[in-house]
Design an enzyme around this catalytic site. Structure first.
Site, PDB file in Angstrom:
ATOM      1  N   ALA A  11     -32.507 -36.193  69.466  1.00 37.22           N
ATOM      2  CA  ALA A  11     -32.816 -36.704  68.126  1.00 37.22           C
ATOM      3  C   ALA A  11     -33.730 -35.741  67.383  1.00 37.22           C
ATOM      4  CB  ALA A  11     -33.449 -38.092  68.220  1.00 37.22           C
ATOM      5  N   ASP A  12     -34.782 -35.284  68.048  1.00 40.22           N
ATOM      6  CA  ASP A  12     -35.709 -34.336  67.426  1.00 40.22           C
ATOM      7  C   ASP A  12     -35.008 -33.029  67.067  1.00 40.22           C
ATOM      8  OD1 ASP A  12     -38.343 -35.181  66.909  1.00 40.22           O
ATOM      9  OD2 ASP A  12     -38.825 -35.189  69.037  1.00 40.22           O
ATOM     10  N   LEU A  13     -34.376 -32.422  68.048  1.00 40.90           N
ATOM     11  CA  LEU A  13     -33.755 -31.121  67.819  1.00 40.90           C
ATOM     12  C   LEU A  13     -32.547 -31.251  66.887  1.00 40.90           C
ATOM     13  CD1 LEU A  13     -33.967 -29.723  71.457  1.00 40.90           C
ATOM     14  CD2 LEU A  13     -35.418 -29.125  69.506  1.00 40.90           C
TER      15      LEU A  13
END
Length: 389
Positions: free
Chosen positions: A170-172
């Site tokens: 999700a972050d990347l």
């Protein structure tokens, strides 16, 4: 630097932790002048994360996400420091921030405020759930986004506790989608003359990557459940056990299936109606793997890999990160770099995952020390007339 694709583009990185810094590092690697605007004293909170250090005070996590940037520390609650930010905005093409929705406005650095200073500005906000909607004010972390996007429910093995994807998808993913949005907005600005607002979120990144899972849900009416290392669209396509351990196979179409059972000397499976088509094999995947298991344990994993590859069937060992990073392919593709650093001496970092034939990327700057470039950045603003002495 002048020949890199994004040379001449200035980015203000007013983000912390992973999604925003990763986005800005990718832009920096392509030549953008990325100025990391950090809080005084502590800086980006990732400087103090992780339970181990190399030599200096900055964590390896911070070092991994902030190469090719310059740092200036500004207290955005201070009118004087906010004036410096506004001067930087006059020179910038892009601003990236990842505070909770509403925080940037309260700090005097929201989109409308900065757009009034520089109408050509591309302003990207990365948040947990986006700037609108009933969940917009919830705190957002990668784990939370994986949980609320469906990713956590479909990962791991049946009957076991929920398993987070160890890579921060999700972050990347939000960082990658933000790069896509930012570059699209820059290209669009060449036509319109104006910048625009880019609104990315961890939730939508995780959902946006859930191609097979969403397709399965809409096609069957049932939410996908964990299937371990298997694939939702093809079978056999997963890890299997040889006599000395696990390896992976990918007989992902009818031609490969026919070749695969030939290598295994299991031609009788060709006429089994449970396995006659890929759709049938997916529907009967558990039975299929059970039927194949006695064959696989008759030879070592390397013997199977060699035989399958010789026949053109995808197969591979399961490498750990030590093996993957030192593999001949990773070495040949320069996926591990030694980065010089004024405190660390040097440290190892992942290389550039996209190669450019005409404008190859390079480490131009090590990850900055907190406020390392404040004097030179202020001097640039003074020399250009954007900041008073």
């Amino acid at each position: 630097m002048s020949n890199l694709p994004l040379a001449g583009i200035r980015v203000l990185d007013i983000s912390q932790v992973m999604a925003g810094p990763f986005c800005c590092m990718l832009l920096a690697d392509m030549g953008a002048d990325v100025i990391k605007v950090e809080p005084p004293k502590l800086g980006d909170s990732t400087r103090h994360s992780m339970g181990f250090r190399l030599k200096g005070e900055d964590s390896p996590g911070f070092l991994a996400l902030n190469r090719n940037k310059r740092s200036i520390a500004l207290d955005l609650k201070s009118p004087a420091d906010r004036d410096v930010l506004y001067a930087l905005v006059k020179t910038a093409d892009v601003v990236v921030e990842n505070a909770r929705p509403g925080v940037a406005d309260r700090l005097g650095m929201g989109y409308e405020t900065l757009k009034a200073i520089n109408p050509r500005l591309v302003y990207a906000s990365i948040s947990g759930f986006g700037q609108t909607g009933p969940w917009s004010q919830r705190p957002g972390f990668d784990l939370i986004a994986q949980a609320m996007s469906g990713v956590l429910s479909s990962n791991g093995f049946p009957g076991m506790e929920p398993a987070k994807n160890s890579i921060a998808v999700a972050d990347l993913g939000a960082g990658l989608f933000s790069v896509y949005g930012i570059l699209s907005a820059i290209i669009g600005r060449d036509k319109s003359g104006e910048g625009q607002y880019v609104d990315a979120s961890l939730l939508e990144a995780a959902l946006g990557l859930s191609i097979w899972e969403s397709t399965e849900f809409w096609g069957t009416g049932k939410s996908p459940t964990p299937i371990g290392s298997a694939n939702r669209m093809s079978a056999p396509y997963q890890a299997v056990a040889a006599s000395d351990g696990w390896f992976v196979i990918g007989a992902a179409n009818q031609g490969l299936w026919s070749t695969f059972i030939g290598v295994l000397d299991r031609r009788e499976l060709q006429d089994d109606p449970r396995y006659s088509t890929n759709a049938a094999r997916v529907a009967n995947r558990l039975e299929l793997i059970q039927d194949l298991a006695p064959t696989f344990i008759t030879r070592t994993k390397q013997e199977w890999i060699d035989a399958l590859l010789a026949a053109g069937v995808p197969a591979a060992p399961i490498l750990d990160y030590g093996e993957a990073l030192s593999s001949e392919q990773a070495v040949a593709r320069n996926m591990v770099l030694d980065v010089p650093h004024p405190v660390e001496g040097s440290f190892r970092a992942l290389g550039f995952p996209v190669k450019m034939s005409g404008t190859p990327q390079e480490i131009r700057l090590p990850p900055p020390l907190l406020n390392e470039h404040a004097d030179e950045i202020r001097r640039e603003l003074i020399d250009k007339g954007f900041l008073a002495e």
